[in-house]
Design a protein around this motif. Structure first.
Motif, PDB file in Angstrom:
ATOM      1  N   SER A 122       0.821  -1.206   0.000  1.00  0.00           N
ATOM      2  CA  SER A 122       0.000   0.000   0.000  1.00  0.00           C
ATOM      3  C   SER A 122       0.860   1.264   0.000  1.00  0.00           C
ATOM      4  N   PRO A 123       0.299   2.359  -0.522  1.00  0.00           N
ATOM      5  CA  PRO A 123       1.022   3.638  -0.493  1.00  0.00           C
ATOM      6  C   PRO A 123       1.371   4.067   0.938  1.00  0.00           C
ATOM      7  N   LEU A 124       0.517   3.712   1.890  1.00  0.00           N
ATOM      8  CA  LEU A 124       0.788   4.052   3.284  1.00  0.00           C
ATOM      9  C   LEU A 124       2.060   3.358   3.774  1.00  0.00           C
ATOM     10  N   ARG A 125       2.246   2.123   3.369  1.00  0.00           N
ATOM     11  CA  ARG A 125       3.457   1.391   3.753  1.00  0.00           C
ATOM     12  C   ARG A 125       4.694   2.011   3.088  1.00  0.00           C
ATOM     13  N   LEU A 126       4.574   2.357   1.808  1.00  0.00           N
ATOM     14  CA  LEU A 126       5.711   2.983   1.117  1.00  0.00           C
ATOM     15  C   LEU A 126       6.083   4.322   1.754  1.00  0.00           C
ATOM     16  N   ARG A 127       5.103   5.006   2.284  1.00  0.00           N
ATOM     17  CA  ARG A 127       5.353   6.268   2.972  1.00  0.00           C
ATOM     18  C   ARG A 127       6.322   6.053   4.147  1.00  0.00           C
ATOM     19  N   GLY A 128       6.229   4.896   4.771  1.00  0.00           N
ATOM     20  CA  GLY A 128       7.144   4.567   5.857  1.00  0.00           C
ATOM     21  C   GLY A 128       8.585   4.471   5.381  1.00  0.00           C
ATOM     22  N   MET A 129       8.804   3.878   4.212  1.00  0.00           N
ATOM     23  CA  MET A 129      10.159   3.763   3.678  1.00  0.00           C
ATOM     24  C   MET A 129      10.707   5.143   3.306  1.00  0.00           C
ATOM     25  N   VAL A 130       9.855   5.987   2.731  1.00  0.00           N
ATOM     26  CA  VAL A 130      10.255   7.364   2.398  1.00  0.00           C
ATOM     27  C   VAL A 130      10.656   8.097   3.682  1.00  0.00           C
ATOM     28  N   ALA A 131       9.880   7.895   4.753  1.00  0.00           N
ATOM     29  CA  ALA A 131      10.180   8.541   6.032  1.00  0.00           C
ATOM     30  C   ALA A 131      11.495   8.021   6.613  1.00  0.00           C
ATOM     31  N   MET A 132      11.765   6.719   6.465  1.00  0.00           N
ATOM     32  CA  MET A 132      13.039   6.175   6.941  1.00  0.00           C
ATOM     33  C   MET A 132      14.210   6.887   6.261  1.00  0.00           C
ATOM     34  N   LEU A 133      14.130   6.998   4.936  1.00  0.00           N
ATOM     35  CA  LEU A 133      15.208   7.655   4.189  1.00  0.00           C
ATOM     36  C   LEU A 133      15.364   9.097   4.631  1.00  0.00           C
ATOM     37  N   SER A 134      14.272   9.773   4.829  1.00  0.00           N
ATOM     38  CA  SER A 134      14.322  11.165   5.269  1.00  0.00           C
ATOM     39  C   SER A 134      15.013  11.284   6.625  1.00  0.00           C
ATOM     40  N   ARG A 135      14.671  10.400   7.566  1.00  0.00           N
ATOM     41  CA  ARG A 135      15.284  10.432   8.895  1.00  0.00           C
ATOM     42  C   ARG A 135      16.776  10.118   8.807  1.00  0.00           C
ATOM     43  N   ILE A 136      17.112   9.145   7.963  1.00  0.00           N
ATOM     44  CA  ILE A 136      18.525   8.795   7.786  1.00  0.00           C
ATOM     45  C   ILE A 136      19.301  10.015   7.302  1.00  0.00           C
ATOM     46  N   LYS A 137      18.782  10.669   6.266  1.00  0.00           N
ATOM     47  CA  LYS A 137      19.484  11.826   5.707  1.00  0.00           C
ATOM     48  C   LYS A 137      19.582  12.959   6.727  1.00  0.00           C
ATOM     49  N   ARG A 138      18.530  13.181   7.487  1.00  0.00           N
ATOM     50  CA  ARG A 138      18.552  14.246   8.494  1.00  0.00           C
ATOM     51  C   ARG A 138      19.598  13.948   9.561  1.00  0.00           C
ATOM     52  N   GLN A 139      19.618  12.706  10.047  1.00  0.00           N
ATOM     53  CA  GLN A 139      20.606  12.342  11.063  1.00  0.00           C
ATOM     54  C   GLN A 139      22.034  12.435  10.525  1.00  0.00           C
ATOM     55  N   VAL A 140      22.239  11.999   9.294  1.00  0.00           N
ATOM     56  CA  VAL A 140      23.575  12.079   8.692  1.00  0.00           C
ATOM     57  C   VAL A 140      24.022  13.536   8.604  1.00  0.00           C
ATOM     58  N   ALA A 141      23.124  14.400   8.154  1.00  0.00           N
ATOM     59  CA  ALA A 141      23.471  15.837   8.048  1.00  0.00           C
ATOM     60  C   ALA A 141      23.817  16.397   9.427  1.00  0.00           C
ATOM     61  N   LEU A 142      23.009  16.095  10.431  1.00  0.00           N
ATOM     62  CA  LEU A 142      23.252  16.603  11.787  1.00  0.00           C
ATOM     63  C   LEU A 142      24.570  16.080  12.357  1.00  0.00           C
ATOM     64  N   LYS A 143      24.821  14.808  12.191  1.00  0.00           N
ATOM     65  CA  LYS A 143      25.999  14.196  12.814  1.00  0.00           C
ATOM     66  C   LYS A 143      27.300  14.462  12.053  1.00  0.00           C
ATOM     67  N   SER A 144      27.182  14.873  10.800  1.00  0.00           N
ATOM     68  CA  SER A 144      28.375  15.158  10.010  1.00  0.00           C
ATOM     69  C   SER A 144      28.652  16.649   9.858  1.00  0.00           C
ATOM     70  N   GLY A 145      27.639  17.461  10.175  1.00  0.00           N
ATOM     71  CA  GLY A 145      27.787  18.902   9.966  1.00  0.00           C
ATOM     72  C   GLY A 145      27.606  19.307   8.516  1.00  0.00           C
ATOM     73  N   ALA A 146      27.127  18.382   7.685  1.00  0.00           N
ATOM     74  CA  ALA A 146      26.903  18.672   6.260  1.00  0.00           C
ATOM     75  C   ALA A 146      25.509  19.239   6.056  1.00  0.00           C
ATOM     76  N   ALA A 147      25.308  19.863   4.925  1.00  0.00           N
ATOM     77  CA  ALA A 147      23.998  20.388   4.580  1.00  0.00           C
ATOM     78  C   ALA A 147      23.215  19.332   3.810  1.00  0.00           C
ATOM     79  N   LEU A 148      21.909  19.281   4.039  1.00  0.00           N
ATOM     80  CA  LEU A 148      21.060  18.365   3.277  1.00  0.00           C
ATOM     81  C   LEU A 148      21.035  18.805   1.819  1.00  0.00           C
ATOM     82  N   ALA A 149      21.072  17.819   0.927  1.00  0.00           N
ATOM     83  CA  ALA A 149      21.044  18.118  -0.510  1.00  0.00           C
ATOM     84  C   ALA A 149      19.674  18.569  -0.953  1.00  0.00           C
TER      85      ALA A 149
END
Length: 149
Positions: A122-149
């Protein structure tokens, strides 16, 4: 999209829709367990509330390398009785773990739509995977001091 993630997407797209669910289950079963340092400290993990099942994640960014080149390590926690959620985490783990900060941050937000899974979950389930990627990128940016692309 990073080559490792693009290769996984190609593997999914080479299959008939019903076989994609089986491959997703294989990724679910291949998701590594949390290391003790996180298993014993669940408060250090971030919950992804958009997922249909409880999913928690965190990232580590390596040190001693130029900014952006540091390796990223991903860690996930999801119950065994949540194979779809675990499968999404398994895909992201296999496709992004070990890549550089710059490679992870350059991963398109729409990457989860590249696996042909919209035909089988379902699209609702895929939304979870999109959210995972978003959280990963946010944490990487915060922990590395880099800017989000």
């Amino acid at each position: 999209m990073p080559a490792s993630l693009a290769e996984i997407a190609a593997d999914f797209l080479d299959l008939a829709p019903k076989d994609r669910l089986q491959l997703l289950l294989e990724f679910s079963q291949g998701l590594p367990d949390l290391p003790e340092r996180y298993a014993d400290a669940p408060e250090s993990l971030e919950q992804v509330h958009e997922c249909q099942s409880p999913l928690f994640l965190t990232v580590e960014v390596g040190e001693g390398m130029p900014r952006g080149a540091q390796p990223v390590s991903l860690f996930f926690s999801a119950p065994p009785e949540a194979p779809t959620t675990r499968g999404f985490a398994g895909i992201l783990h296999e496709g992004l773990d070990g890549l550089s900060v710059d490679e992870v941050l350059a991963t398109p937000e729409a990457a989860p739509m590249s696996f042909g899974l919209a035909e089988v979950v379902s699209p609702l389930r895929l939304r979870g995977m999109v959210a995972m990627l978003s959280r990963i990128k946010r944490q990487v940016a915060l922990k590395s001091g880099a800017a989000l692309a």
